[in-house]
Write a protein that holds these residues in place. Structure first.
Motif, mmCIF file in Angstrom:
data_model
loop_
_atom_site.group_PDB
_atom_site.id
_atom_site.type_symbol
_atom_site.label_atom_id
_atom_site.label_comp_id
_atom_site.label_asym_id
_atom_site.label_seq_id
_atom_site.Cartn_x
_atom_site.Cartn_y
_atom_site.Cartn_z
ATOM 1 N N GLY A 219 50.506 -24.350 -22.101
ATOM 2 C CA GLY A 219 51.957 -24.472 -22.272
ATOM 3 C C GLY A 219 52.353 -23.852 -23.589
ATOM 4 N N ALA A 220 51.931 -22.618 -23.803
ATOM 5 C CA ALA A 220 51.925 -22.045 -25.146
ATOM 6 C C ALA A 220 53.184 -21.310 -25.560
ATOM 7 N N THR A 221 54.269 -21.439 -24.797
ATOM 8 C CA THR A 221 55.493 -20.738 -25.191
ATOM 9 C C THR A 221 56.552 -21.666 -25.767
ATOM 10 N N SER A 222 56.220 -22.930 -25.974
ATOM 11 C CA SER A 222 57.187 -23.873 -26.559
ATOM 12 C C SER A 222 57.203 -23.742 -28.081
ATOM 13 N N ASP A 223 58.218 -24.316 -28.705
ATOM 14 C CA ASP A 223 58.303 -24.321 -30.170
ATOM 15 C C ASP A 223 57.112 -25.057 -30.785
ATOM 16 N N VAL A 224 56.737 -26.175 -30.180
ATOM 17 C CA VAL A 224 55.606 -26.962 -30.676
ATOM 18 C C VAL A 224 54.314 -26.166 -30.578
ATOM 19 N N SER A 225 54.110 -25.480 -29.452
ATOM 20 C CA SER A 225 52.897 -24.677 -29.262
ATOM 21 C C SER A 225 52.820 -23.557 -30.285
ATOM 22 N N ARG A 226 53.930 -22.888 -30.508
ATOM 23 C CA ARG A 226 53.948 -21.773 -31.461
ATOM 24 C C ARG A 226 53.572 -22.256 -32.862
ATOM 25 N N ALA A 227 54.153 -23.365 -33.288
ATOM 26 C CA ALA A 227 53.858 -23.892 -34.616
ATOM 27 C C ALA A 227 52.399 -24.303 -34.736
ATOM 28 N N THR A 228 51.864 -24.904 -33.685
ATOM 29 C CA THR A 228 50.469 -25.333 -33.709
ATOM 30 C C THR A 228 49.541 -24.125 -33.701
ATOM 31 N N ALA A 229 49.876 -23.128 -32.893
ATOM 32 C CA ALA A 229 49.066 -21.910 -32.856
ATOM 33 C C ALA A 229 49.029 -21.231 -34.223
ATOM 34 N N LEU A 230 50.169 -21.188 -34.890
ATOM 35 C CA LEU A 230 50.214 -20.593 -36.231
ATOM 36 C C LEU A 230 49.349 -21.375 -37.219
ATOM 37 N N ALA A 231 49.373 -22.701 -37.112
ATOM 38 C CA ALA A 231 48.563 -23.531 -38.008
ATOM 39 C C ALA A 231 47.079 -23.243 -37.820
ATOM 40 N N PHE A 232 46.639 -23.131 -36.575
ATOM 41 C CA PHE A 232 45.236 -22.815 -36.310
ATOM 42 C C PHE A 232 44.902 -21.394 -36.771
ATOM 43 N N ALA A 233 45.774 -20.446 -36.465
ATOM 44 C CA ALA A 233 45.511 -19.047 -36.813
ATOM 45 C C ALA A 233 45.406 -18.858 -38.321
ATOM 46 N N ARG A 234 46.201 -19.606 -39.065
ATOM 47 C CA ARG A 234 46.136 -19.486 -40.526
ATOM 48 C C ARG A 234 44.821 -20.012 -41.076
ATOM 49 N N ARG A 235 44.138 -20.833 -40.296
ATOM 50 C CA ARG A 235 42.794 -21.294 -40.670
ATOM 51 C C ARG A 235 41.714 -20.367 -40.129
ATOM 52 N N ARG A 236 42.115 -19.245 -39.576
ATOM 53 C CA ARG A 236 41.201 -18.216 -39.085
ATOM 54 C C ARG A 236 40.515 -18.596 -37.783
ATOM 55 N N TRP A 237 41.135 -19.483 -37.019
ATOM 56 C CA TRP A 237 40.627 -19.784 -35.687
ATOM 57 C C TRP A 237 41.036 -18.671 -34.729
ATOM 58 N N THR A 238 40.221 -18.448 -33.691
ATOM 59 C CA THR A 238 40.661 -17.642 -32.564
ATOM 60 C C THR A 238 41.588 -18.506 -31.716
ATOM 61 N N VAL A 239 42.743 -17.968 -31.360
ATOM 62 C CA VAL A 239 43.753 -18.731 -30.635
ATOM 63 C C VAL A 239 43.910 -18.150 -29.233
ATOM 64 N N ARG A 240 43.831 -19.011 -28.237
ATOM 65 C CA ARG A 240 44.015 -18.612 -26.848
ATOM 66 C C ARG A 240 45.286 -19.282 -26.326
ATOM 67 N N LEU A 241 46.247 -18.469 -25.925
ATOM 68 C CA LEU A 241 47.530 -18.976 -25.451
ATOM 69 C C LEU A 241 47.578 -18.896 -23.927
ATOM 70 N N ALA A 242 47.910 -20.013 -23.287
ATOM 71 C CA ALA A 242 47.958 -20.049 -21.825
ATOM 72 C C ALA A 242 49.309 -20.558 -21.355
ATOM 73 N N GLY A 243 49.856 -19.897 -20.344
ATOM 74 C CA GLY A 243 51.138 -20.306 -19.798
ATOM 75 C C GLY A 243 51.496 -19.462 -18.591
ATOM 76 N N ARG A 244 52.694 -19.684 -18.062
ATOM 77 C CA ARG A 244 53.099 -18.996 -16.837
ATOM 78 C C ARG A 244 53.610 -17.580 -17.078
ATOM 79 N N SER A 245 54.310 -17.375 -18.193
ATOM 80 C CA SER A 245 54.952 -16.082 -18.434
ATOM 81 C C SER A 245 54.098 -15.204 -19.343
ATOM 82 N N LEU A 246 53.437 -14.216 -18.763
ATOM 83 C CA LEU A 246 52.601 -13.330 -19.575
ATOM 84 C C LEU A 246 53.408 -12.517 -20.589
ATOM 85 N N PRO A 247 54.610 -12.022 -20.255
ATOM 86 C CA PRO A 247 55.403 -11.303 -21.273
ATOM 87 C C PRO A 247 55.728 -12.175 -22.483
#
Length: 250
Positions: A13-41
């Protein structure tokens, strides 16, 4: 600094505001981030932005939480399991509509409870077989107690919280090294709540949630609240007698 390939997080469910903020937090720690959801664009736009901001590797994956027949194939498609799987899937829906439109009520229930529970349970079994991993599910304070204004959504979130609690306890009894964390955010200022009047002292922004999740994972917490005041408030909500709770007309 190159991305750390040893640590990966999958966000459902990676296109929500919460998902984006969490993904950024992980990415800033140098994690590989995998985003999954319905809309590929939409996922592609998020991935490009997060990668440009942080330099971390970001991949995208097609996922529909209502297509439960695809779950096993979705998990098997990963050549290596992530270290953390987080479900940020959610649909608030419209309570008045859900009272008369059974399809809408079912969509709310399946999106917030059935789908997330089944996919997280599947990953938990794979993690247990591997010997470790972390499961993160985002519930809601709406699931603490049924309220007349949003009980369809609240009941689904309550179901998810109960599922995660049971999963956590079973894995602990079995001596598994799988960590299961329930996130009860309280009010979050997002697009989904943009038309609501929320009290500022009780309302966090998505970036706070992202940092709270990382901190909770570091400390292997079972349940976290974004703002500590919600821990106290949820206790009070649970203790209110039913006869009085009905009079509050929440």
């Amino acid at each position: 600094m190159a991305p750390n390939p040893a640590k990966a997080v999958l966000i459902l469910g990676a296109t929500s505001d919460v998902s984006r903020a969490t993904a950024l937090a992980f990415a800033r720690r140098r994690w590989t981030v995998r985003l999954a959801g319905r809309s590929l664009p939409e996922l592609q736009r998020e991935a490009a932005d997060i990668s440009a901001r942080t330099g971390s590797q970001v991949t995208i994956h097609q996922f529909d939480v209502l297509d439960m027949g695809s779950f096993v194939a979705f998990v098997d498609a990963f050549p290596d399991l992530p270290d953390v799987v987080m479900s940020a899937v959610g649909l608030l829906g419209k309570q008045p509509r859900a009272q008369i439109d059974l399809d809408h009520a079912r969509e709310i229930m399946r999106t917030n409870y059935e789908g997330p529970s089944l996919i997280l349970g599947l990953f938990a079994e794979r993690f247990a077989a591997r010997g470790g991993g972390s499961i993160v599910g985002i519930s809601s304070v709406a699931g603490i107690r049924g309220r007349g204004s949003n009980y369809v959504y609240g009941s689904a979130k309550a179901g998810l919280a109960a599922f995660l609690s049971g999963l956590r306890n079973r894995l602990a009894i079995n001596g598994s090294n799988v960590h299961v964390m329930t996130v009860t955010p309280g009010f979050i200022r997002t697009r989904m709540t943009s038309d609501m009047r929320l009290p500022p002292v009780l309302t966090a922004v998505p970036a706070e949630l992202g940092e709270a999740i990382l901190k909770g994972l570091d400390r292997r917490k079972d349940v976290i609240y974004v703002r500590s005041i919600w821990c106290f408030l949820t206790l009070i909500i649970r203790l209110i007698p039913e006869w009085f709770f009905k009079q509050l007309k929440l």
